[in-house]
Scaffold this motif. Structure first.
Motif, PDB file in Angstrom:
ATOM      1  N   GLN A 366      61.130  -1.390  63.587  1.00 35.92           N
ATOM      2  CA  GLN A 366      60.740  -1.835  62.256  1.00 35.92           C
ATOM      3  C   GLN A 366      59.470  -1.143  61.780  1.00 35.92           C
ATOM      4  O   GLN A 366      59.434  -0.557  60.686  1.00 35.92           O
ATOM      5  N   HIS A 367      58.429  -1.164  62.601  1.00 38.38           N
ATOM      6  CA  HIS A 367      57.115  -0.708  62.142  1.00 38.38           C
ATOM      7  C   HIS A 367      56.974   0.809  62.158  1.00 38.38           C
ATOM      8  O   HIS A 367      56.355   1.377  61.247  1.00 38.38           O
ATOM      9  N   LEU A 368      57.519   1.463  63.169  1.00 43.03           N
ATOM     10  CA  LEU A 368      57.394   2.911  63.205  1.00 43.03           C
ATOM     11  C   LEU A 368      58.249   3.558  62.120  1.00 43.03           C
ATOM     12  O   LEU A 368      57.812   4.525  61.479  1.00 43.03           O
ATOM     13  N   THR A 369      59.441   3.027  61.901  1.00 42.69           N
ATOM     14  CA  THR A 369      60.277   3.544  60.809  1.00 42.69           C
ATOM     15  C   THR A 369      59.563   3.406  59.474  1.00 42.69           C
ATOM     16  O   THR A 369      59.548   4.332  58.649  1.00 42.69           O
ATOM     17  N   ASP A 370      58.946   2.252  59.261  1.00 38.91           N
ATOM     18  CA  ASP A 370      58.217   2.017  58.012  1.00 38.91           C
ATOM     19  C   ASP A 370      57.047   2.992  57.886  1.00 38.91           C
ATOM     20  O   ASP A 370      56.799   3.549  56.811  1.00 38.91           O
ATOM     21  N   TRP A 371      56.329   3.246  58.995  1.00 40.11           N
ATOM     22  CA  TRP A 371      55.190   4.170  58.938  1.00 40.11           C
ATOM     23  C   TRP A 371      55.648   5.582  58.605  1.00 40.11           C
ATOM     24  O   TRP A 371      55.019   6.266  57.782  1.00 40.11           O
ATOM     25  N   LEU A 372      56.694   6.051  59.229  1.00 40.83           N
ATOM     26  CA  LEU A 372      57.195   7.398  58.962  1.00 40.83           C
ATOM     27  C   LEU A 372      57.620   7.547  57.503  1.00 40.83           C
ATOM     28  O   LEU A 372      57.345   8.568  56.864  1.00 40.83           O
ATOM     29  N   ASP A 373      58.266   6.519  56.966  1.00 40.73           N
ATOM     30  CA  ASP A 373      58.715   6.587  55.567  1.00 40.73           C
ATOM     31  C   ASP A 373      57.541   6.575  54.594  1.00 40.73           C
ATOM     32  O   ASP A 373      57.598   7.192  53.525  1.00 40.73           O
ATOM     33  N   ARG A 374      56.470   5.881  54.949  1.00 42.53           N
ATOM     34  CA  ARG A 374      55.307   5.774  54.064  1.00 42.53           C
ATOM     35  C   ARG A 374      54.341   6.948  54.192  1.00 42.53           C
ATOM     36  O   ARG A 374      53.457   7.111  53.351  1.00 42.53           O
TER      37      ARG A 374
END
Length: 392
Positions: A366-374
């Motif tokens: 959840q969090h790493l995917t969100d960081w990469l997208d942002r």
């Protein structure tokens, strides 16, 4: 699910009193077979004695009741560990008539302190103070609690003075001074460097907790305090800014809905070829990894491959990036705090909880995917570095 949980401030702080003792057995077994409790009678076991007492103080921090631990190597080669927590309970218990303090120090017990919200413990789960007392030629405990200072002395696990109420005080906390029994240990000389390294580790893992170490053999003080927690730990592992692929480091944390698992992760890639990875369970270094490490590595490889394909860094015909390529140059720290940790082997260095694997995977995805997208620019730099590693 509650994100960015903080185990040091649980929603309900239980009272810490005499009702939390459950007797297992006496201390003679500890003196007969010390290695079963502290691992060895060499230098490793000697330092484990200190860690057990410090672990009690860290538990007070996790309960939201302490923010400072002062450790001193005394001139006679002994050790003193003081904290500003609640102070060990001093009330008498029925029907045994002993104080809770004395039972804590003379009986092997389980669950002697409530782990408010998490019920976590990084030591021997309530056994540690009794084990330290049993393996010390002398031990003195000083409590500041209930408006007074209280003291009691022990020798080889046996009380030599009654619990005595001293002068009035508004302070609170516990100080335990002990001298390891030279008849049991192969060496009684502490390594300042070894202790300092472990205390810095604990300060990284417990953001906001200050741990000081003073050596009076001669004096050599050091103080560890890292408000940024694991992010500061990763910066410590990555001390060369020109080598960093992205800045700042990636960091996130989460606790599950039942408040039984708390996960913290910090990570950063550099151009260095080697990986620097640290994993912990209840502040104990898990040198052999286990469920939490497996969950992190599984999720990490899947996420990198998914992102690389979504952003067309990989074509449909390209093979997946290997885990080795993903981890090259990565500095990462994964810390979990669990209500009921299951450690495999007598060394307690491998975590066996399957729920830790599943929840760490969920949090990382959840969090790493969100960081990469942002952060597309930093993400692209990371993928380029990983692809260069896979072709190199």
């Amino acid at each position: 699910m509650t994100e960015s949980g903080n185990p040091s401030q649980p929603p309900n702080v239980h009272e810490y009193n005499s009702g939390h003792i459950q007797v297992l057995e006496g201390l003679e077994a500890v003196r007969r077979r010390p290695g079963m409790y502290i691992g060895s009678t060499g230098e490793r076991g000697l330092h484990q004695m200190v860690y057990e007492v410090v672990s009690y103080a860290v538990d007070e921090h996790l309960a939201g009741r302490a923010d400072a631990i002062d450790v001193t190597i005394t001139p006679d080669g002994g050790m003193c560990v003081a904290d500003n927590g609640r102070g060990l309970p001093v009330g008498a218990e029925e029907p045994v008539g002993k104080s809770t303090l004395e039972r804590e120090l003379t009986e092997l017990s389980w669950g002697s302190k409530p782990r408010t919200g998490y019920w976590v413990s990084g030591g021997l789960g309530g056994l540690g103070l009794g084990v330290v007392n049993a393996l010390s030629s002398r031990l003195t405990v000083e409590i500041r609690r209930d408006g007074h200072r209280w003291t009691q002395d022990y020798e080889k696990g046996t009380p030599t003075t009654p619990l005595t109420r001293r002068e009035e005080t508004s302070e609170h906390g516990t100080a335990i001074a002990f001298l390891p029994d030279a008849d049991i240990f192969e060496t009684t000389r502490y390594s300042f460097a070894t202790l300092s390294e472990r205390f810095e580790e604990l300060a990284f893992l417990n953001g906001g907790l200050a741990i000081s170490l003073t050596d009076e053999r001669p004096e050599r003080p050091v103080r560890h305090h890292h408000a940024d927690g694991l992010l500061a730990y990763v910066a410590h592992l990555n001390p060369y800014p020109p080598s960093l692929v992205h800045f700042p480091a990636i960091g996130f944390e989460s606790e599950n809905q039942d408040e039984t698992i708390f996960v913290q992760v910090a990570m950063q890639w550099s151009t260095w070829p080697q990986e620097e990875f640290r994993s912990f369970a209840n502040s104990v270094r898990t040198h052999e990894g286990g469920a939490h490490e497996q969950g992190f590595r599984t999720a990490l490889t899947d996420i990198v491959n998914d992102y690389a394909r979504r952003q067309r860094h990989l074509s449909a015909n390209d093979e997946d990036i290997t885990a080795e390529a993903v981890q090259a140059g990565l500095s990462a720290v994964v810390s979990v705090k669990l209500a009921r940790p299951v450690f495999e082997g007598s060394t307690r260095t491998k975590l066996g909880n399957p729920e830790a694997n599943a929840y760490v995977q969920e949090v990382v995805r959840q969090h790493l995917t969100d960081w990469l997208d942002r952060n597309p620019d930093e993400a692209a730099a990371i993928i380029r570095r990983i692809l260069n590693s896979s072709t190199g």
